[in-house]
Design a protein around this motif. Structure first.
Motif, short mmCIF file in Angstrom:
data_model
loop_
_atom_site.label_atom_id
_atom_site.label_comp_id
_atom_site.label_asym_id
_atom_site.label_seq_id
_atom_site.Cartn_x
_atom_site.Cartn_y
_atom_site.Cartn_z
N PRO A 177 0.82 -1.22 0.00
CA PRO A 177 0.00 0.00 0.00
C PRO A 177 0.85 1.26 0.00
CG PRO A 177 0.16 -0.87 2.22
CD PRO A 177 0.94 -1.82 1.34
N ARG A 178 0.28 2.32 -0.51
CA ARG A 178 0.90 3.62 -0.32
C ARG A 178 0.77 4.04 1.14
NH1 ARG A 178 -1.45 6.95 -5.58
NH2 ARG A 178 -0.41 5.68 -7.18
N GLU A 179 1.59 4.99 1.55
CA GLU A 179 1.57 5.41 2.94
C GLU A 179 0.19 5.90 3.34
OE1 GLU A 179 4.07 8.38 5.95
OE2 GLU A 179 4.57 8.26 3.81
N GLY A 180 -0.34 5.31 4.40
CA GLY A 180 -1.64 5.71 4.92
C GLY A 180 -2.82 5.04 4.25
N ALA A 181 -2.58 4.25 3.19
CA ALA A 181 -3.68 3.62 2.47
C ALA A 181 -3.99 2.25 3.05
CB ALA A 181 -3.35 3.49 0.98
N LYS A 182 -5.24 1.86 2.96
CA LYS A 182 -5.67 0.53 3.37
C LYS A 182 -6.22 -0.20 2.16
CE LYS A 182 -6.73 1.65 8.20
NZ LYS A 182 -7.76 1.60 9.28
N LEU A 183 -5.75 -1.41 1.94
CA LEU A 183 -6.14 -2.17 0.77
C LEU A 183 -6.88 -3.43 1.18
CD1 LEU A 183 -2.80 -1.98 -1.29
CD2 LEU A 183 -4.85 -0.56 -1.58
N ALA A 184 -7.76 -3.89 0.31
CA ALA A 184 -8.48 -5.15 0.50
C ALA A 184 -8.27 -6.00 -0.74
CB ALA A 184 -9.96 -4.90 0.73
N ALA A 185 -7.81 -7.23 -0.55
CA ALA A 185 -7.50 -8.11 -1.68
C ALA A 185 -8.72 -8.36 -2.55
CB ALA A 185 -6.92 -9.43 -1.17
#
Length: 260
Positions: free
Chosen positions: A135-143
């Motif tokens: 992820p980019r800094e501060g980002a939250k990802l979901a597969a």
């Protein structure tokens, strides 16, 4: 990447070392005075990469296999399309891994994306596409969200079986990506679903067949929320599984049933 410079010849060839038509993808080879004699103390690699140039009239002319993929443009320039070793063939489809990586990198919040073909995430000898994303800094990802976004722009055979989220990509001592250090997906990561155990005799029976057929680990059997094709199944294995189920039930089941 432009035009061949003076005293060099560029070829875009197919696997049989024949010229490909204008606009067709092929492997880039270099001929001309810039081609060396080979690799120092590497005779096997030299024999693989430095071949006699059949398109030159010069005696003992050689051409060099770059490992790059490209195509001729109408104006005589060359489009560079990536590395040949980043292409894989899965179930008859030739896939450019860089194209999947580029689509992933465009997704909001994605920092880096790498896609590889693994043989340890499904049936033995059966390659699976696995994507690794930071992820980019501060980002939250979901597969599962990333996979659904890819589904909008990529055909089904190019969708990664699993998307693994990492804090950072593994690097070699010289700072390059260490692909061999990329971890295998966790059991159940392929479907991206919350595990819900099968209920009832029929579901337990079917889950057992899925688990054996897809080579799922014993500690993570197939569940109610799992998707057969996201766990690593495909059309060929589906036919094999349906035949197996039909034989055990003593009745013919249509393959369509598994797709549904």
């Amino acid at each position: 990447i432009g035009f061949p410079i003076a005293n060099l010849r560029m070829y875009v060839l197919d696997p049989h070392h024949r010229h490909v038509p204008l606009g067709v993808t092929g492997e880039l080879w270099i001929g001309g005075v810039g081609v060396g004699r080979g690799y120092l103390n590497r005779p096997e690699l030299t024999a693989e990469r430095f071949l006699p140039d059949p398109f030159s009239d010069a005696p003992e002319a050689r051409m060099y296999k770059t490992g790059d993929v490209g195509r001729w443009r109408a104006d005589g320039a060359i489009d560079y399309l990536g590395r040949n070793d980043h292409q894989v063939k899965i179930r008859g489809f030739r896939i450019e891994l860089g194209e999947i990586e580029a689509r992933l990198a465009r997704q909001p919040g994605v920092g880096e994306a790498v896609v590889i073909a693994r043989e340890d995430s499904g049936l033995p000898g059966d390659k699976r596409l696995v994507a690794y994303v930071t992820p980019r800094e501060g980002a939250k990802l979901a597969a599962d969200g990333l996979r659904e976004s890819l589904r909008e722009t990529l055909p089904e055979f190019m969708l990664p079986t699993a998307i693994v989220l990492l804090d950072a990509m593994p690097l070699s001592p010289n700072g390059k990506l260490d692909r061999r250090a990329l971890p295998a997906p966790e059991p159940g990561a392929a479907s991206g679903s919350v595990f819900l155990a099968p209920q009832g005799q029929r579901q337990i029976w079917l889950a057992r067949h899925w688990q054996e057929h897809l080579n799922l680990p014993a500690d993570r059997p197939a569940g109610q929320n799992d998707h057969y094709f996201e766990l690593g199944g495909h059309s060929l294995t589906a036919m094999q599984l349906i035949a197996r189920l039909s034989a055990e039930l003593g009745r013919t089941l249509p393959v369509r049933l598994l797709f549904e």
